[in-house]
Scaffold this active site. Structure first.
Site, PDB file in Angstrom:
ATOM      1  N   THR C  14       0.825  -1.216   0.000  1.00 15.39           N
ATOM      2  CA  THR C  14       0.000   0.000   0.000  1.00 15.39           C
ATOM      3  C   THR C  14       0.861   1.269   0.000  1.00 15.39           C
ATOM      4  O   THR C  14       2.069   1.210   0.234  1.00 15.39           O
ATOM      5  CB  THR C  14      -0.905   0.031   1.243  1.00 15.39           C
ATOM      6  N   ASP C  15       0.213   2.397  -0.261  1.00 14.90           N
ATOM      7  CA  ASP C  15       0.894   3.685  -0.209  1.00 14.90           C
ATOM      8  C   ASP C  15       0.073   4.663   0.632  1.00 14.90           C
ATOM      9  O   ASP C  15      -0.965   4.295   1.177  1.00 14.90           O
ATOM     10  CB  ASP C  15       1.135   4.220  -1.629  1.00 14.90           C
ATOM     11  N   ALA C  16       0.561   5.897   0.738  1.00 17.20           N
ATOM     12  CA  ALA C  16      -0.064   6.870   1.631  1.00 17.20           C
ATOM     13  C   ALA C  16      -1.497   7.249   1.214  1.00 17.20           C
ATOM     14  O   ALA C  16      -2.214   7.890   1.984  1.00 17.20           O
ATOM     15  CB  ALA C  16       0.808   8.128   1.744  1.00 17.20           C
ATOM     16  N   ALA C  17      -1.921   6.850   0.013  1.00 15.89           N
ATOM     17  CA  ALA C  17      -3.317   7.070  -0.373  1.00 15.89           C
ATOM     18  C   ALA C  17      -4.214   5.963   0.186  1.00 15.89           C
ATOM     19  O   ALA C  17      -5.429   5.973   0.001  1.00 15.89           O
ATOM     20  CB  ALA C  17      -3.455   7.162  -1.891  1.00 15.89           C
ATOM     21  N   GLY C  18      -3.606   4.980   0.863  1.00 16.85           N
ATOM     22  CA  GLY C  18      -4.385   3.949   1.558  1.00 16.85           C
ATOM     23  C   GLY C  18      -4.723   2.723   0.728  1.00 16.85           C
ATOM     24  O   GLY C  18      -5.349   1.791   1.222  1.00 16.85           O
TER      25      GLY C  18
END
Lengths: 148, 148, 148, 148
Positions: C14-18
């Site tokens: 995952t990344d910081a956009a969820g």
């Protein structure tokens, strides 16, 4: 000139076949996108973790023309284009010592994060698109003149 | 001055908690190591895919002092040290706007790739160690004078 | 039945956009390819670090239909196809609870590693292609009968 | 029995030296942690993107005892331990065909996400700690009896 991003290939980018693992080229393209947003004055932390608005990638493709090795000094050219009120696309050309080694495209859609429904591109993205579009067009015209 | 490496935190480095995924800080430290080898004239492709000699990491550790976000402009200080005829260690200090955000160590051993037995560090690594050691010592002395 | 691979989405994906970082879906597809090779009796270590023969990806594309979150239980269907004597392509369908969430394609060419020139697909790959092709065709026929 | 996690080494985990890139072993340990949380009934999506509470890693270390290759079938043993009201630690043993190939530790602190100040471990983590602690102790006792 279109926006360009310089990137050394890292050991971590490679795999046991001795060349860059294929998905990492798309990751390097995304880095170029991040750099170009920042060059347009966009705050990356706020942009990428905005709880209201996001720009998920709905399509990506990549073509590999030559093997890429650890230590290679890549140059990534980035050419974004508006596709509709809610969508844009970025074309990337990755070269090494003036030789094209890969090409890629990412397509992004602007959404409302909670409903995940499409919404209009905000002004900061419109500005970024125009800024990079104009630069790319100028580069095209210059290239056309040079080859006449 | 010790060798320093500038690195913007990428979207790909983050996770769904909104900060850098922990292993990626160690990956960023390794990038600093690669840059310092290259600065010492070492060819990275040849170095990292040498079929005869390799420098695998036998130990690594990392301490996180502050959260690190997408877009953060990290500065990595690298201080290598010879541990024995076949081993060296690198200490890394990762800071953001002069505040220390993480510290890490990697320990490397020189091996013969086919037998995987230890062997003496080659001259290019000895040179790199001396070059960086001297720089780090000078920086220490300078810091000591400044705080007198 | 076409070859299927079960994969839980990891925090690291995952990344910081969820949601899952886009390139990681292609990495998950490659894992399905590795599993299917192994299911056909191919030794992965020998296959992927063979100094004489390699199967680099020359093209990849991916379409994202729904967001994918940490903990999601993905099912990847893999359908390979021979394109020519030296090339094959794999189509992947990634679904979650019977809903298609992404589709991808990777195109591979068989090369001689030192010259990097194309060469004929070896028998182990021909066998793997036939095995998976037959399975996919049977699944198609079964599906056709069921919908009659 | 302590919680165990089975994991095949993927091509993506390797680097141009032909073995697993060092940070990926820590990533594999984190996967074991995720699996054990899920086995204790914890919803991973909610747990890892909880806007109120998070468990960032404040320290990690790893020792590599043997090289690890693509296709290797790793077994990860996970042994968590409460350190204080706000902290816990997980010890991992990674083995291949009953031979220990790596060992690692991650240390986690429970924080309030907005203030980033420490807070008490919630009951779901206390339960998970007790469940895994008891299993690890039983395994120790069994091992002790067997070696008598």
């Amino acid at each position: 000139m279109p926006f360009t991003y310089n990137r050394s290939v890292r050991f971590q980018d490679t795999d046991a076949a001795g060349v860059v693992y294929f998905t990492n080229i798309l990751g390097i393209c995304h880095e170029a996108y991040e750099e170009s947003l920042e060059a347009a004055g966009i705050d990356l932390k706020a942009f990428f973790s905005n709880p209201a608005m996001a720009f998920p990638i709905v399509h990506a493709n990549v073509d590999f023309l030559r093997p890429i090795f650890c230590g290679d000094k890549l140059l990534v050219n980035l050419m974004p284009q508006k596709l509709s009120g809610e969508k844009f696309e970025i074309a990337y050309e990755i070269s090494l010592a003036d030789v094209l080694v890969a090409k890629a495209i990412t397509r992004h859609v602007c959404i409302d994060v909670s409903s995940r429904s499409k919404q209009e591109l905000p002004s900061e993205i419109i500005n970024w698109l125009e800024m990079n579009r104009r630069d790319a067009e100028e580069a095209e015209r210059r290239k056309a003149r040079e080859t006449m």
